[in-house]
Design an enzyme around this catalytic site. Structure first.
Site, short mmCIF file in Angstrom:
data_model
loop_
_atom_site.label_atom_id
_atom_site.label_comp_id
_atom_site.label_asym_id
_atom_site.label_seq_id
_atom_site.Cartn_x
_atom_site.Cartn_y
_atom_site.Cartn_z
N TYR A 161 0.80 -1.23 0.00
CA TYR A 161 0.00 0.00 0.00
C TYR A 161 0.83 1.28 0.00
CZ TYR A 161 -3.65 -3.34 1.10
OH TYR A 161 -4.50 -4.41 1.07
N HIS A 205 -8.76 1.25 -6.10
CA HIS A 205 -7.97 0.34 -5.26
C HIS A 205 -6.50 0.71 -5.42
CE1 HIS A 205 -11.34 -2.19 -4.22
NE2 HIS A 205 -11.72 -2.09 -5.48
N ILE A 206 -5.80 0.81 -4.33
CA ILE A 206 -4.40 1.20 -4.34
C ILE A 206 -3.55 0.14 -5.02
CG2 ILE A 206 -2.40 1.68 -2.86
CD1 ILE A 206 -4.48 2.91 -0.84
#
Length: 151
Positions: free
Chosen positions: A25, A102-103
């Protein structure tokens, strides 16, 4: 007149950005995400109301409330992406355009992450661009909203 406001929704565990699995992330925090989304929105004449919760009901209430004063929703549902029919139904039910972000690239991760209950209600999908994907999602959603307003 349509409100020039977006609801930014971040689901469970996204409050841990910056410390949770940085190899997946990155090192940016939730505050960085909210700042980026807000800066891009302001540049395009919009504002952002941000909500993050680890509780599904809080997210549902925020989505329901958005129908009164927002023109679109940018959402990273976190793990609820793969499990929550009620989140999908809330997004569908409010009738606002949705950008799913979404990362990480969920399609390159565990098989259970390959299905999104949100995908069929979202008009914008941004996956695997890291935190920068939030800026992309905001821009693309505003393009959709503006096209709707001009058409």
């Amino acid at each position: 007149m349509t409100e020039r406001r977006l609801l930014l929704v971040n689901g469970p565990n996204l409050n841990l950005l910056g410390t949770r699995e940085p190899e997946i992330y990155g090192s940016h925090t939730l505050e960085d995400v909210e700042r980026l989304a807000t800066e891009v929105a302001i540049e395009l004449g919009f504002e952002v109301r941000a909500v993050q919760s680890n509780h599904e009901g809080v997210l549902l209430d925020a989505i329901h409330a958005a129908r009164l004063d927002c023109s679109g929703i940018v959402i990273n549902p976190g793990g609820l992406t793969h499990t929550s029919v009620v989140l999908r139904d809330a997004l569908s039910g409010v009738g606002l355009p949705v950008a799913e972000v979404h990362i990480s690239d969920v399609m390159k991760r565990e098989p259970f992450r390959h299905h999104s209950y949100v995908a069929d209600v979202a008009v914008v999908h941004v996956v695997g661009e890291g935190v920068a994907g939030y800026g992309t999602a905001v821009r693309r959603l505003i393009e959709v909203i503006s096209g709707r307003a001009d058409g």
